[in-house]
Design a protein around this motif. Structure first.
Motif, mmCIF file in Angstrom:
data_model
loop_
_atom_site.group_PDB
_atom_site.id
_atom_site.type_symbol
_atom_site.label_atom_id
_atom_site.label_comp_id
_atom_site.label_asym_id
_atom_site.label_seq_id
_atom_site.Cartn_x
_atom_site.Cartn_y
_atom_site.Cartn_z
ATOM 1 N N GLY A 39 45.834 44.590 -0.675
ATOM 2 C CA GLY A 39 46.707 45.495 0.186
ATOM 3 C C GLY A 39 47.719 44.628 1.072
ATOM 4 N N THR A 40 48.445 45.226 1.974
ATOM 5 C CA THR A 40 49.612 44.611 2.546
ATOM 6 C C THR A 40 48.770 43.997 3.896
ATOM 7 N N ALA A 41 47.647 44.669 4.316
ATOM 8 C CA ALA A 41 46.974 44.065 5.454
ATOM 9 C C ALA A 41 45.471 43.372 5.015
ATOM 10 N N TYR A 42 44.915 44.327 4.222
ATOM 11 C CA TYR A 42 43.657 44.056 3.753
ATOM 12 C C TYR A 42 43.273 43.731 2.398
ATOM 13 N N THR A 43 42.777 42.526 1.973
ATOM 14 C CA THR A 43 42.388 42.427 0.674
ATOM 15 C C THR A 43 40.930 42.806 0.654
ATOM 16 N N GLY A 150 48.215 53.161 4.434
ATOM 17 C CA GLY A 150 47.695 51.748 4.514
ATOM 18 C C GLY A 150 48.409 50.822 5.582
ATOM 19 N N GLY A 151 48.506 49.593 5.258
ATOM 20 C CA GLY A 151 49.049 48.599 6.202
ATOM 21 C C GLY A 151 50.641 48.564 5.901
ATOM 22 N N GLY A 152 50.906 48.663 4.709
ATOM 23 C CA GLY A 152 52.552 48.524 4.414
ATOM 24 C C GLY A 152 53.041 50.022 4.111
ATOM 25 N N THR A 153 52.389 50.786 3.248
ATOM 26 C CA THR A 153 53.138 51.848 2.745
ATOM 27 C C THR A 153 52.374 53.167 2.879
ATOM 28 N N THR A 154 52.921 54.249 2.828
ATOM 29 C CA THR A 154 52.517 55.592 2.926
ATOM 30 C C THR A 154 52.437 56.101 1.525
ATOM 31 N N LYS A 155 51.220 56.344 0.958
ATOM 32 C CA LYS A 155 51.230 56.763 -0.550
ATOM 33 C C LYS A 155 50.470 57.954 -0.768
ATOM 34 N N LEU A 156 50.817 58.930 -1.378
ATOM 35 C CA LEU A 156 50.562 60.417 -1.862
ATOM 36 C C LEU A 156 50.297 60.647 -3.167
ATOM 37 N N ALA A 192 49.392 42.609 18.942
ATOM 38 C CA ALA A 192 49.348 44.020 18.469
ATOM 39 C C ALA A 192 48.509 44.595 17.831
ATOM 40 N N GLU A 193 48.356 44.010 16.716
ATOM 41 C CA GLU A 193 47.519 44.377 15.732
ATOM 42 C C GLU A 193 46.057 44.598 16.209
ATOM 43 N N LYS A 194 45.675 43.501 16.946
ATOM 44 C CA LYS A 194 44.286 43.497 17.502
ATOM 45 C C LYS A 194 44.299 44.665 18.619
ATOM 46 N N LYS A 195 45.143 44.842 19.317
ATOM 47 C CA LYS A 195 45.032 45.826 20.185
ATOM 48 C C LYS A 195 45.033 47.300 19.456
ATOM 49 N N LYS A 196 45.763 47.328 18.646
ATOM 50 C CA LYS A 196 45.873 48.659 18.082
ATOM 51 C C LYS A 196 44.462 49.064 17.282
ATOM 52 N N THR A 197 43.698 48.092 16.986
ATOM 53 C CA THR A 197 42.412 48.356 16.152
ATOM 54 C C THR A 197 41.455 48.537 17.214
ATOM 55 N N HIS A 201 41.819 50.260 23.707
ATOM 56 C CA HIS A 201 43.212 50.543 23.945
ATOM 57 C C HIS A 201 44.219 51.549 23.278
ATOM 58 N N GLN A 202 43.153 52.107 22.461
ATOM 59 C CA GLN A 202 43.818 53.082 21.429
ATOM 60 C C GLN A 202 44.533 54.516 22.300
ATOM 61 N N ALA A 203 43.960 54.965 23.367
ATOM 62 C CA ALA A 203 44.193 55.970 24.220
ATOM 63 C C ALA A 203 45.782 55.893 24.677
ATOM 64 N N GLY A 236 42.975 55.799 4.127
ATOM 65 C CA GLY A 236 43.514 54.300 4.468
ATOM 66 C C GLY A 236 43.414 53.898 5.863
ATOM 67 N N GLY A 237 43.481 52.522 5.880
ATOM 68 C CA GLY A 237 42.879 51.952 7.346
ATOM 69 C C GLY A 237 43.585 52.756 8.432
ATOM 70 N N THR A 238 44.968 52.893 8.386
ATOM 71 C CA THR A 238 45.815 53.566 9.490
ATOM 72 C C THR A 238 45.078 54.965 9.778
HETATM 73 N N1 LIG Z 1 40.528 50.909 13.538
HETATM 74 C C1 LIG Z 1 41.642 51.030 13.310
HETATM 75 N N2 LIG Z 1 42.519 51.723 14.108
HETATM 76 C C2 LIG Z 1 43.862 51.903 13.976
HETATM 77 N N3 LIG Z 1 44.350 51.101 12.627
HETATM 78 C C3 LIG Z 1 43.393 50.443 11.925
HETATM 79 C C4 LIG Z 1 41.975 50.312 12.306
HETATM 80 N N4 LIG Z 1 41.461 49.451 11.311
HETATM 81 C C5 LIG Z 1 42.437 49.199 10.395
HETATM 82 N N5 LIG Z 1 43.864 49.721 10.700
HETATM 83 C C6 LIG Z 1 44.966 49.574 9.882
HETATM 84 O O1 LIG Z 1 44.902 49.735 8.777
HETATM 85 C C7 LIG Z 1 45.697 49.157 7.975
HETATM 86 C C8 LIG Z 1 45.322 48.465 6.817
HETATM 87 O O2 LIG Z 1 44.635 49.717 5.888
HETATM 88 P P1 LIG Z 1 44.470 49.318 4.462
HETATM 89 O O3 LIG Z 1 43.463 48.512 4.122
HETATM 90 O O4 LIG Z 1 44.150 50.571 3.962
HETATM 91 O O5 LIG Z 1 46.000 49.034 3.971
HETATM 92 P P2 LIG Z 1 46.364 47.829 2.863
HETATM 93 O O6 LIG Z 1 45.699 48.450 1.541
HETATM 94 O O7 LIG Z 1 46.176 46.754 3.264
HETATM 95 O O8 LIG Z 1 47.996 48.300 2.842
HETATM 96 P P3 LIG Z 1 48.732 49.014 1.759
HETATM 97 O O9 LIG Z 1 47.941 49.725 0.899
HETATM 98 O O10 LIG Z 1 50.022 49.635 2.509
HETATM 99 O O11 LIG Z 1 49.433 47.883 0.849
HETATM 100 C C9 LIG Z 1 46.374 47.877 8.906
HETATM 101 O O12 LIG Z 1 47.603 48.261 9.258
HETATM 102 C C10 LIG Z 1 45.194 47.921 10.235
HETATM 103 O O13 LIG Z 1 45.735 47.574 11.198
#
Ligand SMILES: Nc1ncnc2c1ncn2[C@@H]1O[C@H](COP(=O)(O)OP(=O)(O)OP(=O)(O)O)[C@@H](O)[C@H]1O
Ligand SMILES: [Mg+2]
Length: 274
Positions: A39-43, A150-156, A192-197, A201-203, A236-238
């Motif tokens: 993934g763009t964010a997680y492997t 996901g991290g990089g794209t929106t797939k459908l 920002a990535e840390k804060k978001k997850t 902090h999410q509210a 997806g993680g998002t």
């Molecule tokens: N608890 C959470 N709240 C919000 N976002 C989160 C949380 N946990 C993970 N994410 C986000 O989810 C994303 C990763 O999701 P995912 O693993 O589905 O993507 P990916 O497969 O790496 O990327 P892509 O499919 O787009 O190449 C990251 O942007 C991460 O910040």
């Protein structure tokens, strides 16, 4: 509405797919279905047993692939090899082959590079499937839209009579959410990535990233305009960000549900193809 088997699979994934070195250990005998999600964010590397229940997995935040394109070939091989070794240690077996995936719409040359990463890491690449179809494989819906943000794209994937009839992907994902937060709060991207997850902090971040959620909704609405759709299955993680399903529902006017923990739906769906 959500089938209990899906819940069982996602709950097992949540327990056994871990970020660090620790995880449930036990010798595995029998068939394994292995998936590698670059993934763009997680492997993620995940192994399922013969009943397609996750038994071990490992994942890490890494930027070796961007929107389906391998941008750091050697880094990607190294990472997959490390994650594979972690899973092998837990199951006390050697992993020999795996399925992997690509976002729908990426060029064939890029798809091949994904296969080469697996081979470089010592895994025969048994199948390459598009990510939206992989997610749909696990969800086993009869009709609707599977939406993987996901991290990089929106797939459908649009599904009708249990078959994927249309796929698409566009470059908006969690990375863009983090970039918007970084810009608004004047902080580095990784902060920002840390804060978001971080749940605490999410509210307070919701209003800042709502426009990006709306953009995801607009993308979906555009791609499904020609299809009769009554439900969107958001994964997806998002999709872990609280409230995102409400925004997608509002923009598209279509009921949107998150089927359990959305993070590992696509990786598990990929493994089902091995
Ligand atoms: N608890 C959470 N709240 C919000 N976002 C989160 C949380 N946990 C993970 N994410 C986000 O989810 C994303 C990763 O999701 P995912 O693993 O589905 O993507 P990916 O497969 O790496 O990327 P892509 O499919 O787009 O190449 C990251 O942007 C991460 O910040
Ligand atoms: Mg993904």
């Amino acid at each position: 509405m959500l089938n209990p088997r899906l819940q069982e699979i996602l709950s097992a994934a949540g327990k056994v797919v871990v970020a660090g070195k620790d995880g449930p250990v036990g010798k595995h005998n029998g068939v394994l279905h292995v998936g590698v999600d670059l993934g763009t964010a997680y492997t993620v590397v995940v192994a399922l047993n013969e009943d397609m229940i996750p038994v071990a997995g490992a994942y890490r935040f890494a930027q070796v692939v961007r929107d389906g394109v391998v941008v750091d070939f050697h880094g990607a091989i190294q990472l997959v090899r490390e994650l594979k070794t972690l899973v092998e240690a837990r199951l006390e077996v050697k992993l020999t082959s795996a399925a992997s995936a690509y976002p729908p719409g990426v060029a064939l040359a890029e798809v091949r590079a994904t296969g080469h990463v697996l081979e470089g890491a010592g895994l025969e690449c048994s199948k390459l499937v598009d990510e939206a179809t992989a997610a749909a494989t696990l969800l086993q819906i009869d009709k609707g839209v599977v939406l993987d943000v996901g991290g990089g794209t929106t797939k459908l994937a649009v599904v009708r009579n249990g078959k994927v009839i249309h796929t698409a992907d566009e470059p908006t994902g969690g990375t863009h959410f983090s970039l918007v937060i970084a810009g608004a709060l004047h902080i580095p991207f990784m902060d920002a990535e840390k804060k978001k997850t971080d749940r605490r902090h999410q509210a307070e971040l919701f209003m800042i990233i709502r426009p990006v959620m709306e953009k995801v909704g607009t993308i979906v609405a555009r791609h499904i305009a020609g299809y009769k759709v009554d439900t969107i299955y958001l994964v997806g993680g998002t999709a872990r960000f609280p409230g995102i399903e409400g925004v997608i529902e509002e923009v598209t006017g279509i009921k949107t549900i998150i089927p359990g923990d959305p993070l590992f739906v696509t990786p598990v769906g990929i493994a089902m193809h091995n």
